[in-house]
Design a protein around this motif. Structure first.
Motif, PDB file in Angstrom:
ATOM      1  N   TRP A  28       0.769  -1.218  -0.180  1.00  0.00           N
ATOM      2  CA  TRP A  28      -0.430   0.323  -0.104  1.00  0.00           C
ATOM      3  C   TRP A  28       0.513   1.219   0.416  1.00  0.00           C
ATOM      4  CZ3 TRP A  28      -3.296  -2.617   4.314  1.00  0.00           C
ATOM      5  CH2 TRP A  28      -4.366  -2.963   3.867  1.00  0.00           C
ATOM      6  N   CYS A  29       0.640   2.204  -0.647  1.00  0.00           N
ATOM      7  CA  CYS A  29       0.904   3.707  -0.741  1.00  0.00           C
ATOM      8  C   CYS A  29       0.969   4.490   1.121  1.00  0.00           C
ATOM      9  CB  CYS A  29       0.590   4.629  -1.782  1.00  0.00           C
ATOM     10  SG  CYS A  29       0.279   3.710  -3.441  1.00  0.00           S
ATOM     11  N   GLN A  30       1.893   4.823   0.926  1.00  0.00           N
ATOM     12  CA  GLN A  30       2.450   5.402   1.439  1.00  0.00           C
ATOM     13  C   GLN A  30       1.422   6.541   2.431  1.00  0.00           C
ATOM     14  OE1 GLN A  30       5.873   7.025   2.596  1.00  0.00           O
ATOM     15  NE2 GLN A  30       6.612   7.770   4.776  1.00  0.00           N
ATOM     16  N   TYR A  83     -11.025   3.868  -8.575  1.00  0.00           N
ATOM     17  CA  TYR A  83      -9.733   2.775  -8.572  1.00  0.00           C
ATOM     18  C   TYR A  83      -8.509   2.918  -8.037  1.00  0.00           C
ATOM     19  CZ  TYR A  83     -14.635   0.307 -10.408  1.00  0.00           C
ATOM     20  OH  TYR A  83     -15.766   0.001 -11.043  1.00  0.00           O
ATOM     21  N   GLY A  84      -8.183   2.366  -7.262  1.00  0.00           N
ATOM     22  CA  GLY A  84      -7.032   3.108  -6.447  1.00  0.00           C
ATOM     23  C   GLY A  84      -5.875   1.855  -7.356  1.00  0.00           C
ATOM     24  N   LEU A  85      -6.026   0.554  -7.685  1.00  0.00           N
ATOM     25  CA  LEU A  85      -5.023  -0.674  -7.638  1.00  0.00           C
ATOM     26  C   LEU A  85      -4.953   0.115  -9.297  1.00  0.00           C
ATOM     27  CD1 LEU A  85      -3.987  -3.062  -6.672  1.00  0.00           C
ATOM     28  CD2 LEU A  85      -5.796  -4.452  -7.985  1.00  0.00           C
ATOM     29  N   ILE A 142      -8.827   7.779   2.956  1.00  0.00           N
ATOM     30  CA  ILE A 142      -7.962   8.221   2.423  1.00  0.00           C
ATOM     31  C   ILE A 142      -7.126   7.409   0.850  1.00  0.00           C
ATOM     32  CG2 ILE A 142      -5.904   9.808   2.741  1.00  0.00           C
ATOM     33  CD1 ILE A 142      -8.789  10.901   3.643  1.00  0.00           C
ATOM     34  N   CYS A 143      -7.194   7.773  -0.199  1.00  0.00           N
ATOM     35  CA  CYS A 143      -5.707   7.274  -1.666  1.00  0.00           C
ATOM     36  C   CYS A 143      -5.332   8.454  -1.441  1.00  0.00           C
ATOM     37  CB  CYS A 143      -7.307   7.085  -2.165  1.00  0.00           C
ATOM     38  SG  CYS A 143      -6.310   6.643  -3.613  1.00  0.00           S
ATOM     39  N   ALA A 144      -3.895   8.128  -1.294  1.00  0.00           N
ATOM     40  CA  ALA A 144      -3.354   9.328  -0.593  1.00  0.00           C
ATOM     41  C   ALA A 144      -2.733   9.123  -2.346  1.00  0.00           C
ATOM     42  CB  ALA A 144      -1.883   8.799  -0.128  1.00  0.00           C
ATOM     43  N   SER A 145      -2.688   8.423  -3.263  1.00  0.00           N
ATOM     44  CA  SER A 145      -2.681   9.009  -4.540  1.00  0.00           C
ATOM     45  C   SER A 145      -2.834   9.752  -5.926  1.00  0.00           C
ATOM     46  CB  SER A 145      -1.575   7.419  -5.062  1.00  0.00           C
ATOM     47  OG  SER A 145      -0.474   6.945  -4.283  1.00  0.00           O
ATOM     48  N   PHE A 146      -4.189   8.933  -5.713  1.00  0.00           N
ATOM     49  CA  PHE A 146      -5.299   9.574  -6.073  1.00  0.00           C
ATOM     50  C   PHE A 146      -5.856  10.817  -5.605  1.00  0.00           C
ATOM     51  CE2 PHE A 146      -3.302   5.332  -7.623  1.00  0.00           C
ATOM     52  CZ  PHE A 146      -2.758   6.359  -9.459  1.00  0.00           C
TER      53      PHE A 146
HETATM   54  S1  SF4 Z   1      -3.377   4.963  -1.941  1.00  0.00           S
HETATM   55 FE1  SF4 Z   1      -4.442   4.839  -3.448  1.00  0.00          FE
HETATM   56  S2  SF4 Z   1      -3.383   3.510  -4.531  1.00  0.00           S
HETATM   57 FE2  SF4 Z   1      -1.997   3.938  -3.097  1.00  0.00          FE
HETATM   58  S3  SF4 Z   1      -2.753   1.511  -2.233  1.00  0.00           S
HETATM   59 FE3  SF4 Z   1      -3.899   3.304  -1.029  1.00  0.00          FE
HETATM   60  S4  SF4 Z   1      -5.957   3.287  -2.241  1.00  0.00           S
HETATM   61 FE4  SF4 Z   1      -4.659   2.448  -3.627  1.00  0.00          FE
END
Ligand code: SF4
Length: 282
Positions: free
Chosen positions: A13-15, A124-126, A199-203
């Motif tokens: 998983w992303c930080q 959709y993070g993945l 929270i989706c830190a990346s998107f």
């Molecule tokens: S930050 Fe977003 S893309 Fe990264 S692992 Fe979490 S849900 Fe997935």
């Protein structure tokens, strides 16, 4: 101290991802249930497909991956086969509010005895950021370089309409409240669903907005259906509106395996049926 509940699997998983908060909240609730006498081996986790689903690798309990969108129907089978198990279903918003929406609503309608935790990061993070049913209208993703232009649907309103007997909303930045909600959901007899703003830190990092908008209603009565309807309509998964956290609606209702005539047979009878079936195919 994890008491062996967190596995040694490499975590990808992303930080800053909210999945960590959900993983640790589930871990702490399992420890609490164990301390109260629920054996760990009676807890089963079913995960869908998405970033959230890796939780099945990271938590050291009995677990299964289901097909995309099919985690709730898979979990329903487990509940029906052995009502003595405690079934947690971890799903994503793309996973269950898109592909799996019919399964979710029918399990709620039937009051199947499980707890569904929706890791609702609204993207959709993945697969790197496509639009889900709860993405904000102005969201720009990889599949939509301009605004999505679609209104979000309100999953809590849908669940209320479907007859869901326990509905709650959590937030990954409010860890203590999240643990209490998961514990309450797992202690509920029947179908419980917790929409977790993750929270989706990346998107799609909505930490700032959520921190400003979330609140816990002071005098909400979760047994009041009309009050629950009003509460869920305060926030329509657009960016504006106060976001109520906590138990939105909770009512006692007969569970599916008790209320359905063909499910009223003893589990021991089912076990011998399954045994005869397996023996017959050898
Ligand atoms: S930050 Fe977003 S893309 Fe990264 S692992 Fe979490 S849900 Fe997935």
């Amino acid at each position: 101290m994890t008491h062996g509940l967190i596995t040694d699997a490499q975590n990808t998983w992303c930080q800053g991802c909210g999945n960590f908060a959900i993983e640790h909240a589930i871990k702490d609730v399992i420890l609490r249930l164990e301390a109260e006498g629920t054996p760990r081996e009676t807890i089963v986790l079913v995960a869908g497909i998405g970033c959230h689903a890796k939780i099945a690798d990271y938590l050291n309990i009995n677990s299964f991956y289901a097909l995309h969108g099919r985690a709730v129907s898979f979990a329903t089978g487990i509940c029906m086969a052995n009502p003595d198990l405690h079934v947690i279903c971890c799903v994503g918003d793309g996973d269950t509010y898109a592909e799996g929406i019919a399964h979710l609503l029918f399990a709620a309608k039937r009051n199947v005895n499980m707890t569904v935790l929706v890791h609702n990061n609204r993207v959709y993070g993945l697969t790197k950021g496509q639009v889900t049913p709860t993405s904000p209208m102005e969201y720009h993703g990889k599949s939509n370089p301009s605004e999505s232009g679609e209104i979000s649907f309100n999953p809590l309103e849908l669940l209320l309409s479907a007859g869901c007997s326990f509905i709650a909303r959590g937030y990954t930045q409010h860890q203590d409240e999240l643990k209490e909600l998961i514990y309450a959901g797992m202690s509920h007899s029947g179908f419980s669903c917790i929409d977790i703003l993750q929270i989706c830190a990346s998107f799609l990092d909505k930490t700032e907005e959520y921190d400003e908008q979330v609140y816990v209603p002071a005098n909400h009565d979760p047994e009041d259906f009309d009050a629950a309807c009003r509460l869920v309509r305060e926030y329509m998964y657009a960016d504006s509106g106060k976001i109520a956290l906590g138990i939105v609606y909770r009512v006692g209702r007969e569970t599916f395996h008790v209320g359905t005539p063909h499910q009223q047979q003893e589990y021991s009878g089912k076990e011998s049926f399954v045994r005869r079936f397996i023996d017959g195919r050898r």
